[in-house]
Design an enzyme around this catalytic site. Structure first.
Site, mmCIF file in Angstrom:
data_model
loop_
_atom_site.group_PDB
_atom_site.id
_atom_site.type_symbol
_atom_site.label_atom_id
_atom_site.label_comp_id
_atom_site.label_asym_id
_atom_site.label_seq_id
_atom_site.Cartn_x
_atom_site.Cartn_y
_atom_site.Cartn_z
ATOM 1 N N ARG A 1 0.832 -1.200 0.000
ATOM 2 C CA ARG A 1 0.000 0.000 0.000
ATOM 3 C C ARG A 1 0.869 1.253 0.000
ATOM 4 N NH1 ARG A 1 -5.270 -0.384 0.050
ATOM 5 N NH2 ARG A 1 -6.123 -2.477 0.392
ATOM 6 N N ASP A 2 0.484 2.227 -0.813
ATOM 7 C CA ASP A 2 1.210 3.492 -0.889
ATOM 8 C C ASP A 2 1.084 4.233 0.448
ATOM 9 O OD1 ASP A 2 2.198 5.359 -3.530
ATOM 10 O OD2 ASP A 2 1.761 6.419 -1.648
ATOM 11 N N ILE A 3 2.176 4.876 0.863
ATOM 12 C CA ILE A 3 2.184 5.578 2.151
ATOM 13 C C ILE A 3 1.331 6.849 2.103
ATOM 14 C CG2 ILE A 3 4.189 7.100 1.807
ATOM 15 C CD1 ILE A 3 5.210 6.084 4.557
ATOM 16 N N ASN B 1 4.958 6.201 -13.773
ATOM 17 C CA ASN B 1 5.552 7.503 -14.042
ATOM 18 C C ASN B 1 7.027 7.344 -14.410
ATOM 19 O OD1 ASN B 1 3.123 8.799 -13.286
ATOM 20 N ND2 ASN B 1 3.698 8.703 -11.119
ATOM 21 N N VAL C 1 10.393 7.965 -6.942
ATOM 22 C CA VAL C 1 11.174 6.813 -6.461
ATOM 23 C C VAL C 1 11.697 6.083 -7.691
ATOM 24 C CG1 VAL C 1 11.149 4.653 -5.175
ATOM 25 C CG2 VAL C 1 9.804 6.606 -4.344
ATOM 26 N N HIS D 1 7.716 1.096 -10.789
ATOM 27 C CA HIS D 1 6.549 0.643 -10.023
ATOM 28 C C HIS D 1 5.290 1.017 -10.783
ATOM 29 C CE1 HIS D 1 7.901 4.617 -8.659
ATOM 30 N NE2 HIS D 1 6.617 4.932 -8.509
ATOM 31 N N HIS E 1 1.448 1.929 -10.299
ATOM 32 C CA HIS E 1 0.435 2.359 -9.325
ATOM 33 C C HIS E 1 -0.898 1.730 -9.704
ATOM 34 C CE1 HIS E 1 2.652 5.903 -7.570
ATOM 35 N NE2 HIS E 1 3.252 5.884 -8.737
#
Ligand code: 5GP
Ligand code: ZN
Length: 113
Positions: free
Chosen positions: A28-30, A86, A95, A99, A101
Site C-alpha cells: 500500500r502506498d504511504i 511515471n 522513487v 513501479h 500504481h
C-alpha cells in the site's frame, strides 16, 4: 544500493504488503491518492522505464498480471481502476525503482495533472 523500494521488497523497511512472489512485491502506498492505492514493483532493481530491455520487459507484464489479480481481490475489477507508471521528472517519478500504481475505489479524472 540505497533504494527505498528494494528495502521494502527485502523487508529492511516495513511495508503494508498485499502480495509477494519470487518476482513481484505489492504494498500500500504511504500517501494514498485513492481509497485503494497499491504500488506494484519487481524485486529486481530497474530505475526507470527507460532502463527496460529485452531481458527485463516481461517483468512489466507480470506487474500488470499482479495488478489485475489484486483488483479482483479488492472487488474493484468491474467498477474499474487506473494503472500508472511515471517516468522521470515530467512523468512525476519520485522513487527510481520502477513501479506500477494501482488506483481504485473512486472515479478518476482525465487528463491527469
Ligand atoms: P512515483 O511518484 O515515483 O510515481 O511514486 C512513488 C510513490 O511511492 C508515491 O506515491 C509515494 O507516496 C510512495 N512512497 C514514497 N515513500 C514510500 C514509503 O516509504 N512507503 C510506501 N509504502 N510508499 C512510499
Ligand atoms: Zn530498487
Amino acid at each position: 544500493m540505497d533504494c527505498l523500494f528494494c528495502k521494502i521488497a527485502g523487508g529492511d523497511i516495513p511495508g503494508d504488503i498485499v502480495h509477494q512472489d519470487d518476482e513481484v512485491v505489492a504494498f500500500r502506498d504511504i500517501a494514498p491518492q485513492a481509497p485503494h492505492h497499491i504500488v506494484i514493483i519487481p524485486r529486481r532493481h530497474i530505475a526507470t522505464v527507460n532502463d527496460l530491455d529485452e531481458a527485463s520487459h516481461a517483468l512489466v507484464g507480470r506487474l500488470f498480471l499482479v495488478a489485475r489479480n489484486i483488483a479482483a481481490e479488492l472487488g474493484v475489477a468491474e467498477d474499474g481502476y487506473r494503472l500508472v507508471m511515471n517516468c522521470n521528472s515530467h512523468g512525476g517519478q519520485t522513487v527510481f525503482h520502477i513501479h506500477l500504481h494501482l488506483l481504485a475505489g473512486r472515479a478518476m479524472g482525465w487528463p491527469p495533472g
